[in-house]
Design an enzyme around this catalytic site. Structure first.
Site, PDB file in Angstrom:
ATOM      1  N   HIS A  12       0.832  -1.222   0.000  1.00 18.84           N
ATOM      2  CA  HIS A  12       0.000   0.000   0.000  1.00 18.84           C
ATOM      3  C   HIS A  12       0.864   1.270   0.000  1.00 18.84           C
ATOM      4  CE1 HIS A  12      -0.068  -0.916   4.578  1.00 18.84           C
ATOM      5  NE2 HIS A  12       0.957  -0.122   4.311  1.00 18.84           N
ATOM      6  N   HIS A  59      -1.475   3.981  10.048  1.00 17.57           N
ATOM      7  CA  HIS A  59      -0.090   4.403  10.249  1.00 17.57           C
ATOM      8  C   HIS A  59      -0.049   5.617  11.175  1.00 17.57           C
ATOM      9  CE1 HIS A  59      -0.137   2.108   6.501  1.00 17.57           C
ATOM     10  NE2 HIS A  59       1.136   1.852   6.687  1.00 17.57           N
ATOM     11  N   HIS A 194      10.174  -4.267   3.689  1.00 19.81           N
ATOM     12  CA  HIS A 194      10.599  -2.871   3.654  1.00 19.81           C
ATOM     13  C   HIS A 194      10.954  -2.386   5.048  1.00 19.81           C
ATOM     14  CE1 HIS A 194       6.213  -2.376   4.311  1.00 19.81           C
ATOM     15  NE2 HIS A 194       6.265  -1.069   4.376  1.00 19.81           N
ATOM     16  N   GLU A 241       3.947  -5.941   8.304  1.00 18.98           N
ATOM     17  CA  GLU A 241       2.640  -5.700   7.661  1.00 18.98           C
ATOM     18  C   GLU A 241       2.120  -6.961   6.968  1.00 18.98           C
ATOM     19  OE1 GLU A 241       2.826  -0.887   6.737  1.00 18.98           O
ATOM     20  OE2 GLU A 241       3.150  -2.264   5.085  1.00 18.98           O
TER      21      GLU A 241
HETATM   22  C1  DHB Z   1       6.148   3.180   2.260  1.00 14.54           C
HETATM   23  C2  DHB Z   1       5.564   1.921   2.444  1.00 14.54           C
HETATM   24  C3  DHB Z   1       4.570   1.734   3.411  1.00 14.54           C
HETATM   25  O1  DHB Z   1       3.953   0.553   3.672  1.00 14.54           O
HETATM   26  C4  DHB Z   1       4.138   2.819   4.165  1.00 14.54           C
HETATM   27  O2  DHB Z   1       3.145   2.623   5.036  1.00 14.54           O
HETATM   28  C5  DHB Z   1       4.739   4.067   4.002  1.00 14.54           C
HETATM   29  C6  DHB Z   1       5.746   4.226   3.039  1.00 14.54           C
HETATM   30  C7  DHB Z   1       7.207   3.389   1.220  1.00 14.54           C
HETATM   31  O3  DHB Z   1       7.716   2.430   0.634  1.00 14.54           O
HETATM   32  O4  DHB Z   1       7.502   4.558   0.934  1.00 14.54           O
HETATM   33 FE    FE Z   2       2.535   0.707   5.452  1.00 14.82          FE
END
Ligand code: DHB
Ligand code: FE
Length: 282
Positions: A12, A59, A194, A241
């Site tokens: 997302h 978030h 990530h 996540e």
């Molecule tokens: C990014 C990814 C995420 O899941 C999020 O909540 C905020 C930023 C990103 O890759 O920039």
């Molecule tokens: Fe996220």
């Protein structure tokens, strides 16, 4: 009766929302990502859901350190789009389905999973970006949405195993809704690997992500054994996540048909993963 048609998982990444909102989807960097969602656009028309049960994480938008529900369900008539710092995204207000949401809350709580019932909440990119990826730019969302936020922002998040079992209880709850004939699709958003902060910011683990995609359809039980420490080590601080994918998977039938799989790097800081499954309902 309500029927579960299938499930859809997707990252997302907020920059995907910004790319759509600012007309950048044809730029080569972004086009390579959006091409992976063409199948979702046709599949959602075939599936024609009345309701999307949308498992995601907030978030620190609707919630803060003041209040942190582990699992929550949106029972309101509608959910406004949150301002995450650049003004609310230019997308329609999300319309809920209070009757199904309250029914699911009752069924799941009686099945011994505690949910926080929410009657007022704004929704952030965890929910709106996946809707935009699937439905594109629309005046009204052509579907009702039940937001189901899960805490993965403040330690301790729920375990993978608990999330998978909660998904099963959600599936049972949705299937037992008798008031109305409804076609339901379950979304699980977030992931894949990530890390947005600290020394390992920018971490991507393709091997871990592809193994996760291999297993989630035929062998989700294997993924329920992943500990918080393993998620952190292998998929970065935000890889947790992926527990939302396990909630989605738990809600579907034991056997599922994989319809689509996509994996792409780069997209902002995240390995973008997206899958579609059809549930084999009786
Ligand atoms: C990014 C990814 C995420 O899941 C999020 O909540 C905020 C930023 C990103 O890759 O920039
Ligand atoms: Fe996220």
């Amino acid at each position: 009766m309500a029927k579960i048609i299938g499930g859809l998982t997707t990252s997302h990444v907020p920059a995907l929302g910004a790319a759509m909102d600012n007309g950048k989807t044809e730029e080569p960097y972004w086009k390579a990502v959006f091409d992976g969602y063409e199948r979702a656009k046709s599949w959602i028309v075939e599936a024609s859901p009345d309701v999307i049960f949308l498992v995601y994480n907030d978030h620190a938008t609707a919630f803060s350190m003041d209040l942190i529900p582990t699992f929550a369900i949106g029972c309101a008539e509608e959910f406004p789009i949150a301002d995450e710092g650049w003004g609310p995204r230019p997308v329609p207000t999300v319309k809920g389905h209070p009757d199904l949401a309250w029914h699911v809350a009752q069924s799941v709580i009686l099945d011994e999973f505690d949910l926080t019932i929410i009657n007022k909440m704004e929704v952030d990119h965890g929910l709106t970006v996946p809707l935009s990826l699937v439905y594109g730019q629309v005046k009204e969302w052509p579907v009702r949405v039940i937001p189901f936020p899960v805490n993965v922002v403040q330690y301790p998040p729920p375990t993978a195993n608990r999330c998978y079992n909660l998904g099963k209880a959600l599936g049972k709850a949705i299937r037992s809704f008798e008031q109305q004939d409804l076609r339901v699709v379950v979304f699980g958003t977030g992931g894949m690997s990530h890390q947005l902060q600290g020394k390992r910011a920018g971490l991507i683990n393709k091997k871990f992500d592809l193994a996760f995609q291999d297993k989630i359809g035929p062998n989700p039980q294997a993924l329920t054994k992943i500990s918080h420490l393993e998620f952190l080590r292998e998929s970065g601080s935000e890889g947790i996540e992926l527990v939302m994918w396990l909630i989605m998977r738990g809600a579907l039938s034991e056997q599922v048909k994989e319809v689509h799989r996509f994996y792409h790097v780069p997209a902002s800081n995240t390995a973008v993963g997206h899958m579609i499954f059809e549930s084999q309902e009786a």
